[in-house]
Scaffold this motif. Sequence first.
Motif, short mmCIF file in Angstrom:
data_model
loop_
_atom_site.label_atom_id
_atom_site.label_comp_id
_atom_site.label_asym_id
_atom_site.label_seq_id
_atom_site.Cartn_x
_atom_site.Cartn_y
_atom_site.Cartn_z
N GLY A 69 30.44 18.96 99.19
CA GLY A 69 30.54 17.60 98.67
C GLY A 69 29.32 17.07 97.98
O GLY A 69 29.40 16.17 97.16
N GLN A 70 28.13 17.60 98.28
CA GLN A 70 26.90 17.09 97.67
C GLN A 70 26.45 17.90 96.45
O GLN A 70 25.37 17.69 95.93
N SER A 71 27.29 18.80 96.02
CA SER A 71 26.91 19.64 94.87
C SER A 71 26.82 18.84 93.59
O SER A 71 27.54 17.86 93.39
N ASP A 72 25.95 19.27 92.69
CA ASP A 72 25.81 18.63 91.39
C ASP A 72 26.97 19.01 90.48
O ASP A 72 27.68 20.00 90.71
N LEU A 73 27.14 18.23 89.42
CA LEU A 73 28.30 18.38 88.55
C LEU A 73 28.40 19.77 87.94
O LEU A 73 29.50 20.32 87.81
N VAL A 74 27.27 20.37 87.57
CA VAL A 74 27.29 21.66 86.89
C VAL A 74 27.95 22.75 87.73
O VAL A 74 28.51 23.71 87.20
N CYS A 75 27.92 22.60 89.06
CA CYS A 75 28.47 23.63 89.93
C CYS A 75 29.97 23.84 89.73
O CYS A 75 30.49 24.92 89.99
N TYR A 76 30.66 22.81 89.27
CA TYR A 76 32.11 22.95 89.07
C TYR A 76 32.41 23.92 87.94
O TYR A 76 33.41 24.65 87.98
N TRP A 77 31.56 23.96 86.93
CA TRP A 77 31.75 24.93 85.85
C TRP A 77 31.45 26.35 86.33
O TRP A 77 32.14 27.30 85.97
N PHE A 78 30.43 26.47 87.18
CA PHE A 78 30.11 27.79 87.72
C PHE A 78 31.24 28.32 88.59
O PHE A 78 31.58 29.50 88.55
N GLU A 79 31.83 27.45 89.39
CA GLU A 79 32.93 27.87 90.26
C GLU A 79 34.15 28.27 89.45
O GLU A 79 34.79 29.29 89.73
N LYS A 80 34.48 27.50 88.44
CA LYS A 80 35.66 27.84 87.63
C LYS A 80 35.41 29.13 86.83
O LYS A 80 36.33 29.93 86.63
N ALA A 81 34.18 29.33 86.37
CA ALA A 81 33.87 30.57 85.66
C ALA A 81 33.97 31.77 86.60
O ALA A 81 34.46 32.84 86.23
N ARG A 82 33.50 31.58 87.85
CA ARG A 82 33.63 32.65 88.85
C ARG A 82 35.09 33.00 89.08
O ARG A 82 35.47 34.17 89.13
N ALA A 83 35.91 31.97 89.21
CA ALA A 83 37.34 32.20 89.44
C ALA A 83 37.97 32.93 88.25
O ALA A 83 38.85 33.78 88.43
#
Length: 223
Positions: free
Chosen positions: A178-192
């Motif tokens: 929950g405390q992750s910065d916004l950029v992490c969402y792009w990294f997670e989707k790229a990983r997926a």
Amino acid sequence: RTRRNKELESLLLGFMQEIATIRVLDPACGSGNFLYVSLLLLLGLWKEVWTLTGTLGLTLPLALDDVAPSPLQLHGIEINPFAHELAQVTIWIGYIQWLRENGFGTPREPILKPIESILLMDAILAYDAAGNPIEPEWPEADVIVGNPPFLGDKKMRAQLGPPYLRDLRGLYAGRIPGQSDLVCYWFEKARAALVFGHAARVGLLATQGIRAGANRAVLVSRA
């Protein structure tokens, strides 16, 4: 000798066609700089193969439309309408300049055609017909590149708004702390995208802050 030359021609032409079909995705493309550079790199590699083919005295393709890289193999996602339009112009201008500087003339009219693969949308959060938050689909690509937006956890609520942030955190609960910065969402989707075979390579930029706190947990646990 003739048979060997035909085999070599087929090999080089096949490589040129492969370069011309590589799909590059920037899921936060902004004004299109990363896509512009990607296209120039593809064109540069393609020209090396094209030049080698001519140097060896082999038959060069008569029409470049089907065997040369073009803006149409680029994919992007951008949420800002102005940047979305600017990205298309940036790519086309860069492409036209490369053609002129390398002696390949100009593209067919209309010169500035819409690049429909540059999407105007939110890359990490969408809503279904009932208003429920859903994860938006990214176009499949061979390579994902880009510099996703960085927004620290403390500033996300003020700039994105509590409702958006609540939906975003809830949608990715269990995958991103929950405390992750916004950029992490792009990294997670790229990983997926890599895991599910929707991309073969990923290269994303981020600030040094992604190495610490909840951000680090995203990178380590999902690696």
